[in-house]
Design a protein around this motif. Structure first.
Motif, PDB file in Angstrom:
ATOM      1  N   ILE A 164      -8.040   2.610  -9.405  1.00  0.00           N
ATOM      2  CA  ILE A 164      -6.664   3.416  -9.443  1.00  0.00           C
ATOM      3  C   ILE A 164      -6.827   4.423 -10.921  1.00  0.00           C
ATOM      4  O   ILE A 164      -7.083   3.856 -11.803  1.00  0.00           O
TER       5      ILE A 164
ATOM      6  N   TYR B  40       1.037  -1.237   0.023  1.00  0.00           N
ATOM      7  CA  TYR B  40       0.131   0.103   0.240  1.00  0.00           C
ATOM      8  C   TYR B  40       0.828   1.218   0.003  1.00  0.00           C
ATOM      9  O   TYR B  40       0.534   2.326  -0.691  1.00  0.00           O
TER      10      TYR B  40
ATOM     11  N   SER C 115     -10.264   3.788   3.979  1.00  0.00           N
ATOM     12  CA  SER C 115     -11.394   3.422   3.182  1.00  0.00           C
ATOM     13  C   SER C 115     -11.657   4.771   2.530  1.00  0.00           C
ATOM     14  O   SER C 115     -12.229   5.609   3.220  1.00  0.00           O
TER      15      SER C 115
ATOM     16  N   VAL D  77      -6.626  -4.411  -1.497  1.00  0.00           N
ATOM     17  CA  VAL D  77      -6.538  -2.871  -2.057  1.00  0.00           C
ATOM     18  C   VAL D  77      -7.729  -3.330  -3.115  1.00  0.00           C
ATOM     19  O   VAL D  77      -7.666  -4.219  -3.726  1.00  0.00           O
ATOM     20  N   ARG D  78      -8.686  -2.402  -3.214  1.00  0.00           N
ATOM     21  CA  ARG D  78      -9.457  -2.606  -4.275  1.00  0.00           C
ATOM     22  C   ARG D  78     -10.073  -1.381  -4.457  1.00  0.00           C
ATOM     23  O   ARG D  78      -9.946  -0.260  -3.619  1.00  0.00           O
ATOM     24  N   GLY D  79     -10.603  -0.926  -5.555  1.00  0.00           N
ATOM     25  CA  GLY D  79     -10.935   0.150  -6.103  1.00  0.00           C
ATOM     26  C   GLY D  79     -10.502   0.696  -7.242  1.00  0.00           C
ATOM     27  O   GLY D  79      -9.852  -0.198  -7.977  1.00  0.00           O
TER      28      GLY D  79
ATOM     29  N   LEU E  48      -9.212   7.915  -5.852  1.00  0.00           N
ATOM     30  CA  LEU E  48      -9.198   7.213  -4.709  1.00  0.00           C
ATOM     31  C   LEU E  48     -10.489   6.927  -3.875  1.00  0.00           C
ATOM     32  O   LEU E  48     -10.449   6.547  -2.749  1.00  0.00           O
TER      33      LEU E  48
ATOM     34  N   LEU F  73       0.391   4.368  -3.077  1.00  0.00           N
ATOM     35  CA  LEU F  73       0.002   5.386  -2.583  1.00  0.00           C
ATOM     36  C   LEU F  73       0.984   6.577  -2.676  1.00  0.00           C
ATOM     37  O   LEU F  73       0.614   7.957  -3.103  1.00  0.00           O
TER      38      LEU F  73
ATOM     39  N   TYR G  88     -10.815   3.519  -2.641  1.00  0.00           N
ATOM     40  CA  TYR G  88      -9.637   2.758  -2.374  1.00  0.00           C
ATOM     41  C   TYR G  88      -9.856   2.109  -0.939  1.00  0.00           C
ATOM     42  O   TYR G  88     -10.558   2.619   0.009  1.00  0.00           O
ATOM     43  N   GLU G  89      -9.369   1.124  -0.714  1.00  0.00           N
ATOM     44  CA  GLU G  89      -9.544   0.115   0.520  1.00  0.00           C
ATOM     45  C   GLU G  89      -8.207  -0.521   0.796  1.00  0.00           C
ATOM     46  O   GLU G  89      -7.613  -1.071  -0.054  1.00  0.00           O
TER      47      GLU G  89
ATOM     48  N   VAL H 204      -6.790   9.889   2.336  1.00  0.00           N
ATOM     49  CA  VAL H 204      -7.257   8.548   2.382  1.00  0.00           C
ATOM     50  C   VAL H 204      -7.839   8.410   3.709  1.00  0.00           C
ATOM     51  O   VAL H 204      -6.931   8.893   4.642  1.00  0.00           O
TER      52      VAL H 204
ATOM     53  N   THR I 247     -11.811   8.956   0.453  1.00  0.00           N
ATOM     54  CA  THR I 247     -11.045   9.861   0.493  1.00  0.00           C
ATOM     55  C   THR I 247     -11.892  11.086   1.532  1.00  0.00           C
ATOM     56  O   THR I 247     -13.021  10.796   1.447  1.00  0.00           O
TER      57      THR I 247
END
Length: 191
Positions: A188, A16, A74, A184-186, A141, A20, A144-145, A88, A76
């Motif tokens: 990018i 991560y 999780s 990590v998901r979401g 983001l 980031l 983002y998680e 984040v 932003t």
């Protein structure tokens, strides 16, 4: 001995942290490569270099009383318009971070410090860049998680080149939090 600028933070672990940091640089934040990805506990603080051993002893004591805890990021948030920052969000572990930063800055310790703004744990992903890039960071983001077991914090010193370097890590006393499967998901953002 002169003054040194120190900070205390919880490092965002790999993969991560690097991801980031790369995204922050991609949004145009020139400071990204000099600042490891982190959650601040003690913001940049100037101290006399001769006071460093007392600070390190204090950090050892605080870490010994701390306990591992789950950290989860999780989505932003932003401090705009008050401060030009997109971040984040820390959605799990915020209470533990708040307790830690209070212990670190306690008036009885070697680094009593008033804050410019109320403490709000977060991971900066854009700071002081143009509004369009800040918006891209905020939107890119939003999904983002990431999560991990937080088992300590670290002391950093800012060099004359503006780069923050880790001086020492401090592990919490007590039982270790059971490892979680980090993820990590979401979305990018593409640059």
């Amino acid at each position: 001995m002169g003054t040194v600028t120190i900070g205390v933070s919880i490092a965002v672990p790999e993969p991560y942290g690097s991801l980031l940091q790369q995204l922050r640089a991609g949004f145009g934040d020139a400071a990204a490569h000099g600042i490891p990805t982190h959650v601040t506990l003690l913001p940049p603080t100037e101290i006399d270099g001769g006071d460093l051993p007392a600070v390190e002893a204090h950090l050892t004591e605080v870490a010994a009383t701390g306990r591992p805890f789950p950290m989860r990021l999780s989505g932003t948030g932003t401090f705009r318009p008050l401060s030009p920052v997109v971040f984040v969000r820390v959605v799990e572990g915020a209470e533990a971070c708040t307790w830690l930063q209070q212990q670190l800055r306690d008036a009885s310790g070697p680094v009593p410090r008033e804050l410019q703004f109320p403490y709000h744990p977060h991971v900066t992903i854009a700071h002081g860049i143009d509004e369009e890039a800040m918006d891209r960071a905020f939107e890119g983001l939003a999904d983002y998680e990431a999560d991990w077991p937080c088992t300590g914090f670290a002391l950093y010193e800012q060099g004359p080149d503006g780069v923050w370097r880790k001086l020492r890590e401090y592990a919490f006393g007590g039982t270790v939090v059971p490892p979680q499967a980090g993820h990590v998901r979401g979305t990018i953002p593409s640059h």
